[in-house]
Design an enzyme around this catalytic site. Structure first.
Site, short mmCIF file in Angstrom:
data_model
loop_
_atom_site.label_atom_id
_atom_site.label_comp_id
_atom_site.label_asym_id
_atom_site.label_seq_id
_atom_site.Cartn_x
_atom_site.Cartn_y
_atom_site.Cartn_z
N ARG A 1 0.78 -1.11 -0.08
CA ARG A 1 -0.12 -0.11 -0.09
C ARG A 1 0.65 1.54 -0.11
O ARG A 1 0.27 2.23 -0.79
CB ARG A 1 -1.48 0.18 1.27
CG ARG A 1 -1.81 -0.88 0.91
CD ARG A 1 -2.58 -2.10 1.96
NE ARG A 1 -3.51 -0.25 3.07
CZ ARG A 1 -4.42 0.52 3.60
NH1 ARG A 1 -4.76 -0.11 3.32
NH2 ARG A 1 -4.39 1.19 4.14
N ARG B 1 1.50 12.72 -10.18
CA ARG B 1 1.37 13.99 -9.18
C ARG B 1 2.56 14.82 -9.81
O ARG B 1 2.43 16.24 -10.61
CB ARG B 1 1.03 15.09 -8.74
CG ARG B 1 -0.74 14.08 -7.84
CD ARG B 1 -1.35 14.83 -8.60
NE ARG B 1 -2.39 15.02 -7.76
CZ ARG B 1 -3.95 14.43 -9.15
NH1 ARG B 1 -3.82 14.01 -10.14
NH2 ARG B 1 -4.78 14.23 -7.78
N HIS C 1 1.89 15.81 -13.59
CA HIS C 1 0.83 16.17 -13.99
C HIS C 1 1.82 17.53 -13.93
O HIS C 1 1.68 17.96 -15.11
CB HIS C 1 -0.17 16.01 -13.35
CG HIS C 1 -0.89 15.46 -13.42
ND1 HIS C 1 -2.03 14.63 -12.24
CD2 HIS C 1 -1.56 14.02 -13.96
CE1 HIS C 1 -2.22 13.16 -12.83
NE2 HIS C 1 -2.16 13.21 -14.24
N SER D 1 8.32 0.84 7.92
CA SER D 1 9.41 -0.22 8.76
C SER D 1 11.06 0.16 8.04
O SER D 1 11.44 -0.09 9.05
CB SER D 1 9.35 -1.25 9.17
OG SER D 1 10.26 -1.46 7.92
N SER E 1 -2.21 0.94 8.49
CA SER E 1 -3.43 2.08 7.10
C SER E 1 -2.35 3.75 7.97
O SER E 1 -2.77 5.01 6.84
CB SER E 1 -4.33 2.29 8.23
OG SER E 1 -4.77 0.63 7.95
N GLU F 1 0.41 4.84 5.96
CA GLU F 1 -0.07 4.91 4.36
C GLU F 1 -1.07 5.80 4.48
O GLU F 1 -0.50 7.25 2.97
CB GLU F 1 -1.16 3.48 3.52
CG GLU F 1 0.20 2.76 4.06
CD GLU F 1 -0.74 1.35 4.33
OE1 GLU F 1 -1.55 1.68 4.69
OE2 GLU F 1 0.26 0.58 4.37
N ASP G 1 1.32 14.70 -0.55
CA ASP G 1 -0.23 15.87 -1.39
C ASP G 1 0.60 17.05 -0.47
O ASP G 1 0.75 18.46 -1.98
CB ASP G 1 -0.95 15.61 -1.26
CG ASP G 1 -1.74 14.82 -2.52
OD1 ASP G 1 -1.12 14.34 -3.02
OD2 ASP G 1 -3.36 14.69 -2.24
#
Length: 185
Positions: free
Chosen positions: A46, A57, A60, A88, A149, A152, A160
């Site tokens: 993930r 991005r 782009h 990790s 999670s 990620e 971003d």
């Protein structure tokens, strides 16, 4: 109601984690990206998906950005940048990749929970993400979310953030970036 409570808990974890990231580390990585001839990204599982989104991005925005392992990715060269996302910092395929990139004269940057990890030690630039590792290693933050999670999600938001910084620096708006968006969809 339970769903909203879970979403609220996730948002609180993200806010806490993002507040623990050092702004100077993010700024340094953004500057490194801006000054690189080509940017290669890598991650496993993930985390790899988050790194792929970052490469898209960057493309782009007009950067030469590549995902390691894709058939159209060229070889890395001296002064290129390899950005690795690894909670990790010990994923063996990523460690080998970073060592190879460094031996070729490329710069290695890592976003990780464990700055003293093998990847952390190989990297010239590190962004420490104070999240939980997928194995819940001692000394890492607690999270109510499964496995990696929190790392990620934070990784995507931090990448971003770098994109937004670069957009501001280049005086780009989303509409200008659309000219590089896929059009065979």
């Amino acid at each position: 109601m339970r769903m909203l409570t879970a979403a609220s808990s996730i948002l609180q974890e993200l806010e806490r984690t993002l507040q623990g990231v050092r702004p100077d580390e993010i700024a340094a990585l953004a500057e490194r990206v801006a000054s690189s001839q080509a940017i290669f990204v890598a991650g496993a599982g993930r985390s790899g998906f988050m790194m792929r989104a970052f490469a898209m991005r960057l493309m782009h925005m007009g950067f030469r950005a590549y995902v390691v392992g894709e058939t159209v990715t060229p070889g890395i060269a001296a002064d290129d940048l390899l950005v690795v996302g690894s909670g990790s910092g010990e994923t063996q395929t990523l460690v080998a990749m970073a060592a190879k990139a460094k031996s070729l004269g490329a710069v290695v940057a890592v976003l990780t929970v464990v700055p003293e990890s093998t990847l952390g030690r190989l990297a010239s630039d590190r962004v420490v993400v104070p999240a939980a590792t997928k194995d819940g290693a001692a000394g890492t933050a607690a999270s109510g979310q499964p496995m990696g999670s929190l790392f990620e999600q934070t990784l995507l938001l931090l990448l971003d953030t770098i994109i937004m910084h670069l957009m501001e620096r280049k005086a780009l708006e989303g509409a200008a970036m659309f000219s590089n968006h896929a059009n065979l969809e």
